[in-house]
Motif scaffolding. Structure first.
Motif, mmCIF file in Angstrom:
data_model
loop_
_atom_site.group_PDB
_atom_site.id
_atom_site.type_symbol
_atom_site.label_atom_id
_atom_site.label_comp_id
_atom_site.label_asym_id
_atom_site.label_seq_id
_atom_site.Cartn_x
_atom_site.Cartn_y
_atom_site.Cartn_z
ATOM 1 N N LEU A 394 27.467 40.989 28.086
ATOM 2 C CA LEU A 394 26.124 40.782 28.620
ATOM 3 C C LEU A 394 25.775 41.783 29.722
ATOM 4 N N THR A 395 26.754 42.086 30.570
ATOM 5 C CA THR A 395 26.483 42.914 31.756
ATOM 6 C C THR A 395 26.913 44.371 31.605
ATOM 7 N N ARG A 396 27.747 44.619 30.584
ATOM 8 C CA ARG A 396 28.307 45.975 30.356
ATOM 9 C C ARG A 396 29.117 46.467 31.560
ATOM 10 N N GLN A 397 29.751 45.523 32.251
ATOM 11 C CA GLN A 397 30.635 45.853 33.370
ATOM 12 C C GLN A 397 32.076 45.918 32.874
ATOM 13 N N PRO A 398 32.950 46.717 33.516
ATOM 14 C CA PRO A 398 34.369 46.751 33.119
ATOM 15 C C PRO A 398 35.002 45.375 33.242
ATOM 16 N N ILE A 399 35.941 45.063 32.343
ATOM 17 C CA ILE A 399 36.555 43.739 32.324
ATOM 18 C C ILE A 399 37.279 43.449 33.637
ATOM 19 N N GLY A 400 37.846 44.480 34.280
ATOM 20 C CA GLY A 400 38.521 44.281 35.557
ATOM 21 C C GLY A 400 37.553 43.807 36.637
ATOM 22 N N LYS A 401 36.365 44.382 36.652
ATOM 23 C CA LYS A 401 35.352 43.979 37.638
ATOM 24 C C LYS A 401 34.886 42.554 37.377
ATOM 25 N N VAL A 402 34.720 42.211 36.108
ATOM 26 C CA VAL A 402 34.308 40.849 35.746
ATOM 27 C C VAL A 402 35.379 39.845 36.177
ATOM 28 N N ALA A 403 36.640 40.184 35.939
ATOM 29 C CA ALA A 403 37.743 39.288 36.299
ATOM 30 C C ALA A 403 37.814 39.094 37.816
ATOM 31 N N ARG A 404 37.619 40.172 38.565
ATOM 32 C CA ARG A 404 37.644 40.058 40.038
ATOM 33 C C ARG A 404 36.493 39.184 40.541
ATOM 34 N N ALA A 405 35.321 39.331 39.927
ATOM 35 C CA ALA A 405 34.171 38.524 40.332
ATOM 36 C C ALA A 405 34.400 37.048 40.033
ATOM 37 N N ALA A 406 35.121 36.759 38.943
ATOM 38 C CA ALA A 406 35.365 35.369 38.531
ATOM 39 C C ALA A 406 36.498 34.717 39.329
ATOM 40 N N PHE A 407 37.322 35.539 40.015
ATOM 41 C CA PHE A 407 38.533 34.996 40.640
ATOM 42 C C PHE A 407 38.262 33.891 41.668
ATOM 43 N N PRO A 408 37.264 34.028 42.571
ATOM 44 C CA PRO A 408 37.009 32.924 43.517
ATOM 45 C C PRO A 408 36.679 31.608 42.801
ATOM 46 N N PHE A 409 35.969 31.697 41.679
ATOM 47 C CA PHE A 409 35.603 30.488 40.935
ATOM 48 C C PHE A 409 36.806 29.943 40.165
ATOM 49 N N PHE A 410 37.711 30.824 39.787
ATOM 50 C CA PHE A 410 38.989 30.401 39.211
ATOM 51 C C PHE A 410 39.753 29.558 40.240
ATOM 52 N N LEU A 411 39.788 30.033 41.495
ATOM 53 C CA LEU A 411 40.481 29.287 42.556
ATOM 54 C C LEU A 411 39.800 27.948 42.845
ATOM 55 N N LEU A 412 38.472 27.920 42.763
ATOM 56 C CA LEU A 412 37.754 26.665 42.983
ATOM 57 C C LEU A 412 38.085 25.650 41.887
ATOM 58 N N MET A 413 38.260 26.125 40.656
ATOM 59 C CA MET A 413 38.648 25.209 39.585
ATOM 60 C C MET A 413 40.080 24.734 39.785
ATOM 61 N N VAL A 414 40.955 25.602 40.296
ATOM 62 C CA VAL A 414 42.321 25.173 40.643
ATOM 63 C C VAL A 414 42.245 24.057 41.686
ATOM 64 N N LEU A 415 41.351 24.214 42.657
ATOM 65 C CA LEU A 415 41.144 23.160 43.655
ATOM 66 C C LEU A 415 40.699 21.858 42.981
ATOM 67 N N GLY A 416 39.822 21.992 41.968
ATOM 68 C CA GLY A 416 39.386 20.819 41.228
ATOM 69 C C GLY A 416 40.544 20.114 40.542
ATOM 70 N N VAL A 417 41.464 20.895 39.966
ATOM 71 C CA VAL A 417 42.650 20.322 39.328
ATOM 72 C C VAL A 417 43.494 19.572 40.350
ATOM 73 N N VAL A 418 43.663 20.174 41.533
ATOM 74 C CA VAL A 418 44.446 19.522 42.601
ATOM 75 C C VAL A 418 43.794 18.205 42.998
ATOM 76 N N LEU A 419 42.485 18.207 43.131
ATOM 77 C CA LEU A 419 41.773 16.997 43.570
ATOM 78 C C LEU A 419 41.899 15.864 42.556
ATOM 79 N N ILE A 420 41.745 16.164 41.253
ATOM 80 C CA ILE A 420 41.854 15.065 40.278
ATOM 81 C C ILE A 420 43.311 14.618 40.117
ATOM 82 N N SER A 421 44.261 15.512 40.471
ATOM 83 C CA SER A 421 45.672 15.119 40.422
ATOM 84 C C SER A 421 46.016 14.178 41.573
#
Length: 434
Positions: A394-421
């Motif tokens: 969709l954005t025509r950005q390099p996959i590395g840049k996309v992955a770096r942008a998604a990383f904070p939200f990846f950590l937030l979902m990890v937090l979600g896993v911790v909370l439901i655990s």
């Protein structure tokens, strides 16, 4: 044959077949038949009888009929202007929040998740309008991409969820309870995403520039009108399930009918839309259902090899704390997410992990939510994070840049896993009312 080497051989053979480009269902079938022949020492005639019986029983499961219908529903919506309506509808409602239009990614994906049967359709439908609109308004590119990657994965958790149907069929638990168990965790993670966006934009307002546009009451009313079709579909599908009027499979049929009538009323229904949506739904459904059938045969082979029982015995001897086991499984699933898609992860591992979880005292409904969250993390994990590739297209950005942008939200979902655990009631509280 000892259990740990057996598991290693199973996983290695599956990985070998997948790396060779063999279809997933064919690879699972071959591993299952090979295991029964070489490991269990079962005659080929008996293997054939068992495979036929398991295949028929799995393929004829009534619950599976919901999968193609929910996917078809999402594919029809995907081919309309629903993403434009979502953006127009949410825009005046989020202008007062720090981060403004960045919240349309989170809220748009959350709403669309409740009417779509596909993660890729959710991310692509919302992303194809929001990425361009946010870029034009000079919103921070990384925050825009990251929020879309995180919110797009919520499709798996928020009902109606195809992955939850798969888990429910394999684990033999109530799909209605699984659906309702995913609601609060899904909303919680959406809240975490929006909170992160607000904090970032409060600290640095330049991430979400103020265009000076004043929102009038008329804008809000028009926004609500634009959101009405999605809200109506959500109420029809989920309302029919939890009012007791329909089962999840029947609700899927009701949802398709309601979608067709709604799109017809919006004057967006054409023969081409229906045919394209149906063909796409058939392809996706055939892929999912054949994998499920093959996984059922593989699960039977694993059972004949006594792997789950022996693994449970080993874990018992290790005297692991239940949360230590959960942490071990979480790391295991994150590693698998680097190489496999979510459905493959579930069908390959559930016959082995579910007995361990039940033995450790965890609720199988709760574990379904936990497992779906781990699969959602896999959609944001390179190199096989499907959401990352969709956003890259969709954005025509390099996959590395996309992955770096998604990383904070990846950590937030990890937090979600911790909370439901730590607080399993987040997932299980609503199930008491079903």
């Amino acid at each position: 044959m000892e259990v740990l080497p057996s598991i290693g051989i199973f996983l290695a053979l599956i990985a070998l077949f997948l790396s060779m480009g063999v279809w997933v269902f064919a690879g699972l079938f071959m591993v299952a038949i090979g295991a029964m022949y070489f490991v269990v020492d079962m005659p080929l005639t008996q293997i054939g009888t068992i495979a036929r019986s398991i295949t028929w029983r799995s393929a004829s499961a009534w619950e599976l009929s919901a999968i193609p219908l929910f996917i078809w529903m999402g594919e029809i919506i995907f081919r309309t202007d629903m993403s434009d309506r979502l953006f127009r509808g949410l825009s005046p409602l989020v202008q007062w929040l720090p981060g403004r239009l960045l919240h349309t990614n989170v809220m748009g994906c959350t709403l669309f998740a409740a009417v779509s049967g596909s993660t890729s359709a959710t991310t692509a439908t919302v992303g194809r309008i929001t990425t361009g609109a946010l870029a034009e308004r000079r919103y921070d590119n990384a925050l825009s991409i990251g929020s879309l990657a995180g919110a797009g994965s919520l499709r798996l958790l928020i009902p109606p969820s195809i992955v939850m149907i798969i888990y429910g069929v394999m684990a033999e638990v109530s799909i209605s309870k699984l659906f309702i168990a995913g609601i609060l965790p899904g909303l919680m993670i959406s809240f975490l995403y929006s909170s992160y966006i607000m904090i970032r934009c409060k600290l640095n307002p330049a991430l979400a520039p103020d265009t000076g546009t004043k929102v009038q009451m008329g804008d809000i009313l028009r926004g609500i009108w634009d959101l009405a079709p999605v809200v109506v579909l959500i109420v029809i599908v989920l309302g029919s399930i939890y009012s007791g009027i329909a089962t999840p499979s029947e609700a899927a049929a009701v949802g398709v009918l309601a979608t067709v009538l709604l799109v017809l009323a919006m004057r967006k229904l054409t023969v081409e839309v229906m045919i394209d949506a149906a063909m796409s739904a058939v392809r996706t459904s055939a892929m999912v259902c054949t994998i499920l059938v093959a996984a059922a045969v593989l699960s039977t082979a694993i059972g004949y090899a006594h792997i789950p029982q022996e693994l449970v015995a080993i874990i018992q001897k290790m005297a692991l704390h239940p949360y230590a086991l959960l942490l071990l499984l979480a790391v295991f699933y994150m590693l698998l997410g680097c190489f496999l898609d979510g459905i493959s992860i579930i069908v390959m591992t559930l016959p082995i992990t579910l007995p361990l979880i039940v033995q450790a005292g965890f609720d199988p409904i709760w574990y379904g939510v936990f497992l779906v969250l781990m699969v959602e993390l896999a959609t944001m994990t390179p190199p096989v994070g499907f959401n990352l590739f969709i956003i890259q297209a969709l954005t025509r950005q390099p996959i590395g840049k996309v992955a770096r942008a998604a990383f904070p939200f990846f950590l937030l979902m990890v937090l979600g896993v911790v909370l439901i655990s730590l607080f399993p009631g987040i997932a299980l509280w609503l199930t008491a009312f079903v």
